[in-house]
Design an enzyme around this catalytic site. Structure first.
Site, PDB file in Angstrom:
ATOM      1  N   GLN A 106      23.197   0.394 -19.898  1.00 25.86           N
ATOM      2  CA  GLN A 106      24.164  -0.647 -19.534  1.00 25.86           C
ATOM      3  C   GLN A 106      24.687  -0.366 -18.126  1.00 25.86           C
ATOM      4  OE1 GLN A 106      26.893  -1.670 -23.128  1.00 25.86           O
ATOM      5  NE2 GLN A 106      26.297   0.471 -23.364  1.00 25.86           N
ATOM      6  N   HIS A 124      22.044  -4.557 -17.868  1.00 28.10           N
ATOM      7  CA  HIS A 124      23.084  -5.278 -17.124  1.00 28.10           C
ATOM      8  C   HIS A 124      22.822  -5.304 -15.627  1.00 28.10           C
ATOM      9  CE1 HIS A 124      25.988  -4.393 -20.707  1.00 28.10           C
ATOM     10  NE2 HIS A 124      25.121  -5.369 -20.966  1.00 28.10           N
ATOM     11  N   PRO A 221      32.900  11.780 -26.372  1.00 30.87           N
ATOM     12  CA  PRO A 221      34.077  12.603 -26.675  1.00 30.87           C
ATOM     13  C   PRO A 221      35.049  11.888 -27.623  1.00 30.87           C
ATOM     14  CG  PRO A 221      33.810  12.293 -24.283  1.00 30.87           C
ATOM     15  CD  PRO A 221      32.808  11.432 -24.973  1.00 30.87           C
TER      16      PRO A 221
HETATM   17  C1  BV8 Z   1      26.191 -12.537 -23.115  1.00 34.49           C
HETATM   18  C2  BV8 Z   1      27.871  -5.122 -15.603  1.00 34.49           C
HETATM   19  C3  BV8 Z   1      25.936 -14.703 -23.862  1.00 34.49           C
HETATM   20  C4  BV8 Z   1      28.797  -5.540 -14.531  1.00 34.49           C
HETATM   21  C5  BV8 Z   1      28.901  -5.475 -17.799  1.00 34.49           C
HETATM   22  C6  BV8 Z   1      28.243 -11.417 -29.186  1.00 34.49           C
HETATM   23  C7  BV8 Z   1      26.970 -11.702 -28.698  1.00 34.49           C
HETATM   24  C8  BV8 Z   1      26.767 -11.972 -27.359  1.00 34.49           C
HETATM   25  C9  BV8 Z   1      27.851 -11.953 -26.461  1.00 34.49           C
HETATM   26  C10 BV8 Z   1      29.112 -11.671 -26.938  1.00 34.49           C
HETATM   27  C11 BV8 Z   1      29.314 -11.411 -28.302  1.00 34.49           C
HETATM   28  N1  BV8 Z   1      30.632 -11.178 -28.461  1.00 34.49           N
HETATM   29  C12 BV8 Z   1      31.252 -11.275 -27.264  1.00 34.49           C
HETATM   30  C13 BV8 Z   1      30.368 -11.589 -26.321  1.00 34.49           C
HETATM   31  C14 BV8 Z   1      30.678 -11.773 -24.915  1.00 34.49           C
HETATM   32  C15 BV8 Z   1      30.558 -10.481 -24.108  1.00 34.49           C
HETATM   33  C16 BV8 Z   1      31.101  -9.278 -24.816  1.00 34.49           C
HETATM   34  O1  BV8 Z   1      30.368  -8.516 -25.418  1.00 34.49           O
HETATM   35  N2  BV8 Z   1      32.403  -9.100 -24.720  1.00 34.49           N
HETATM   36  C17 BV8 Z   1      33.041  -7.956 -25.349  1.00 34.49           C
HETATM   37  C18 BV8 Z   1      34.047  -7.340 -24.377  1.00 34.49           C
HETATM   38  C19 BV8 Z   1      33.682  -8.409 -26.617  1.00 34.49           C
HETATM   39  N3  BV8 Z   1      29.180 -10.252 -23.751  1.00 34.49           N
HETATM   40  C20 BV8 Z   1      28.688 -10.865 -22.667  1.00 34.49           C
HETATM   41  O2  BV8 Z   1      29.321 -11.661 -21.995  1.00 34.49           O
HETATM   42  C21 BV8 Z   1      27.241 -10.562 -22.304  1.00 34.49           C
HETATM   43  N4  BV8 Z   1      26.595 -11.816 -22.094  1.00 34.49           N
HETATM   44  O3  BV8 Z   1      26.052 -12.130 -24.211  1.00 34.49           O
HETATM   45  O4  BV8 Z   1      25.957 -13.811 -22.772  1.00 34.49           O
HETATM   46  C22 BV8 Z   1      25.367 -15.922 -23.383  1.00 34.49           C
HETATM   47  C23 BV8 Z   1      24.518 -16.594 -24.223  1.00 34.49           C
HETATM   48  C24 BV8 Z   1      23.988 -17.764 -23.802  1.00 34.49           C
HETATM   49  C25 BV8 Z   1      24.289 -18.263 -22.541  1.00 34.49           C
HETATM   50  C26 BV8 Z   1      25.132 -17.582 -21.694  1.00 34.49           C
HETATM   51  C27 BV8 Z   1      25.675 -16.396 -22.119  1.00 34.49           C
HETATM   52  C28 BV8 Z   1      27.143  -9.799 -20.981  1.00 34.49           C
HETATM   53  C29 BV8 Z   1      27.758  -8.456 -21.102  1.00 34.49           C
HETATM   54  C30 BV8 Z   1      27.502  -7.629 -19.813  1.00 34.49           C
HETATM   55  C31 BV8 Z   1      28.734  -7.646 -18.959  1.00 34.49           C
HETATM   56  N5  BV8 Z   1      28.539  -6.743 -17.813  1.00 34.49           N
HETATM   57  N6  BV8 Z   1      28.626  -4.661 -16.765  1.00 34.49           N
HETATM   58  C32 BV8 Z   1      29.568  -4.383 -13.954  1.00 34.49           C
HETATM   59  O5  BV8 Z   1      29.209  -3.197 -14.198  1.00 34.49           O
HETATM   60  O6  BV8 Z   1      30.547  -4.654 -13.243  1.00 34.49           O
HETATM   61  S1  BV8 Z   1      29.630  -4.845 -19.167  1.00 34.49           S
HETATM   62  C33 BV8 Z   1      30.582  -3.441 -19.002  1.00 34.49           C
HETATM   63  O7  BV8 Z   1      30.781  -2.973 -20.321  1.00 34.49           O
HETATM   64  C34 BV8 Z   1      30.014  -2.187 -18.398  1.00 34.49           C
HETATM   65  O8  BV8 Z   1      29.434  -2.362 -17.176  1.00 34.49           O
HETATM   66  C35 BV8 Z   1      29.058  -1.669 -19.405  1.00 34.49           C
HETATM   67  O9  BV8 Z   1      27.811  -2.162 -19.038  1.00 34.49           O
HETATM   68  C36 BV8 Z   1      29.579  -2.301 -20.675  1.00 34.49           C
HETATM   69  C37 BV8 Z   1      29.910  -1.332 -21.751  1.00 34.49           C
HETATM   70  O10 BV8 Z   1      30.876  -0.419 -21.234  1.00 34.49           O
HETATM   71  P1  BV8 Z   1      30.546   1.137 -21.406  1.00 34.49           P
HETATM   72  O11 BV8 Z   1      29.332   1.438 -20.611  1.00 34.49           O
HETATM   73  O12 BV8 Z   1      30.525   1.471 -22.837  1.00 34.49           O
HETATM   74  O13 BV8 Z   1      31.771   1.784 -20.671  1.00 34.49           O
HETATM   75  P2  BV8 Z   1      33.242   1.985 -21.256  1.00 34.49           P
HETATM   76  O14 BV8 Z   1      34.110   2.336 -20.098  1.00 34.49           O
HETATM   77  O15 BV8 Z   1      33.612   0.837 -22.140  1.00 34.49           O
HETATM   78  O16 BV8 Z   1      33.103   3.244 -22.221  1.00 34.49           O
HETATM   79  C38 BV8 Z   1      32.740   4.500 -21.694  1.00 34.49           C
HETATM   80  C39 BV8 Z   1      32.521   5.407 -22.879  1.00 34.49           C
HETATM   81  O17 BV8 Z   1      32.091   6.674 -22.406  1.00 34.49           O
HETATM   82  C40 BV8 Z   1      33.781   5.658 -23.702  1.00 34.49           C
HETATM   83  O18 BV8 Z   1      33.468   5.501 -25.070  1.00 34.49           O
HETATM   84  C41 BV8 Z   1      34.128   7.115 -23.393  1.00 34.49           C
HETATM   85  O19 BV8 Z   1      34.692   7.765 -24.525  1.00 34.49           O
HETATM   86  C42 BV8 Z   1      32.765   7.686 -23.092  1.00 34.49           C
HETATM   87  N7  BV8 Z   1      32.761   8.864 -22.209  1.00 34.49           N
HETATM   88  C43 BV8 Z   1      33.637   9.176 -21.221  1.00 34.49           C
HETATM   89  N8  BV8 Z   1      33.243  10.338 -20.624  1.00 34.49           N
HETATM   90  C44 BV8 Z   1      32.090  10.722 -21.245  1.00 34.49           C
HETATM   91  C45 BV8 Z   1      31.775   9.788 -22.246  1.00 34.49           C
HETATM   92  N9  BV8 Z   1      30.695   9.899 -23.041  1.00 34.49           N
HETATM   93  C46 BV8 Z   1      29.894  10.964 -22.840  1.00 34.49           C
HETATM   94  N10 BV8 Z   1      30.114  11.902 -21.893  1.00 34.49           N
HETATM   95  C47 BV8 Z   1      31.197  11.813 -21.083  1.00 34.49           C
HETATM   96  N11 BV8 Z   1      31.433  12.761 -20.147  1.00 34.49           N
END
Ligand code: BV8
Length: 251
Positions: A106, A124, A221
């Site tokens: 991602q 992504h 974590p």
């Molecule tokens: C779409 C790129 C539909 C840009 C990003 C159901 C089905 C389909 C869609 C949806 C659905 N329900 C809701 C939706 C809409 C939406 C969605 O999912 N919303 C969520 C918030 C509810 N999804 C979308 O809009 C997607 N599009 O489905 O389109 C559609 C259909 C037809 C026609 C048109 C459209 C598109 C989603 C992509 C969005 N773009 N990124 C950019 O980077 O700026 S998403 C963004 O969140 C991030 O970039 C990443 O890619 C994604 C997930 O985040 P994480 O990578 O998990 O990062 P986060 O900070 O959240 O967590 C970090 C984790 O690491 C933590 O758990 C932490 O504990 C851990 N951690 C920390 N340190 C460490 C560690 N782990 C290990 N080691 C460490 N040292």
């Protein structure tokens, strides 16, 4: 030997097709803030979830492209960490033993490729690449800041460039979804590493793997919505646990 890794290391040693999905957490130890970390400094008053949308780009292309250019430059200077490097090593070993490895990410930072991973599916997109809003042609801007915001397109005089990433509300690239679908058909071990497992459709792959009988390994974590469904959910940093896991699996 970290005993609680043992069953997961055994599964990794015997898996025929390992599919890994990574999120921002695997790049945290390379100094790249995670998506849901609190924003600080210049961007402390902004929310990534609102900036990472076509609506924000439409409304204020200068601010959105300034934020992405700032992140792009951070990604270009970041180095892969032991977590990225362990995954590249695992891929090499599986290929050498006639087994399969697919890396779904991602992340948009290209650190997996910098670490030597080859079979990487960017769900992504990539912040290193930018796209003309008129022709959709892509370009890799040089490793220095843009001078004007939004940056002009080199392809169509009146158009501008946007980062070649998938924003909320945008569909994931068909080619990425097709490649992920093929990998998921033969996956027998699914590893979810460094992701909060809240963004779909990416977060749905773990559930799909589980429904198909694959073992699920999570490394994070913190607990996530996937944790109660995982076969093993290891609490720890990717940069610590992945090298140990891969060492034991390849021993
Ligand atoms: C779409 C790129 C539909 C840009 C990003 C159901 C089905 C389909 C869609 C949806 C659905 N329900 C809701 C939706 C809409 C939406 C969605 O999912 N919303 C969520 C918030 C509810 N999804 C979308 O809009 C997607 N599009 O489905 O389109 C559609 C259909 C037809 C026609 C048109 C459209 C598109 C989603 C992509 C969005 N773009 N990124 C950019 O980077 O700026 S998403 C963004 O969140 C991030 O970039 C990443 O890619 C994604 C997930 O985040 P994480 O990578 O998990 O990062 P986060 O900070 O959240 O967590 C970090 C984790 O690491 C933590 O758990 C932490 O504990 C851990 N951690 C920390 N340190 C460490 C560690 N782990 C290990 N080691 C460490 N040292």
């Amino acid at each position: 030997m970290i005993p609680h890794l043992h069953p997961a290391a055994t599964a990794l040693a015997h898996a025929q097709h390992v599919v890994v999905i990574t999120g921002a957490g695997i790049s945290a130890e390379s100094g790249i803030r995670t998506f849901r970390d609190t924003m600080e400094g210049l961007w402390k008053d902004f929310d990534p979830a609102t900036l990472a949308t076509p609506e924000a780009f439409e409304r204020d292309p200068a601010t959105v492209t300034r934020w992405y250019d700032w992140r792009r430059l951070g990604c270009l200077t970041a180095e892969p960490n032991p977590g990225h490097i362990a995954l590249a090593r695992l891929e090499r070993n599986l290929a050498a033993t006639d087994r399969h490895f697919t890396l779904l990410t991602q992340n948009v930072d290209r650190l997996h490729q910098k670490a030597g991973s080859h079979n990487v599916i960017e769900l992504h997109g990539s912040i290193i690449q930018w796209r003309c809003t008129a022709s959709s042609r892509t370009t890799t801007p040089p490793p220095e800041p843009f001078t004007t915001f939004p940056p002009p397109s080199p392809f169509v005089p009146s158009a501008i460039l946007r980062p070649d990433v998938v924003w909320f509300g945008e569909s994931l690239p068909e080619s990425a979804l097709d490649a992920a679908d093929i990998a998921m058909r033969s996956c027998d071990l699914f590893c979810s590493i460094g992701t909060s497992s809240v963004v779909y459709p990416a977060a749905g792959f773990a559930e799909l793997a589980r429904r198909r009988g694959a073992s699920i390994l999570e490394i994070n974590p913190n607990p996530t919505p996937l944790s109660p469904l995982a076969t093993w959910s290891l609490r720890g940093k990717a940069g610590d646990l992945l090298p140990a896991l891969v060492d034991h699996a390849l021993a």
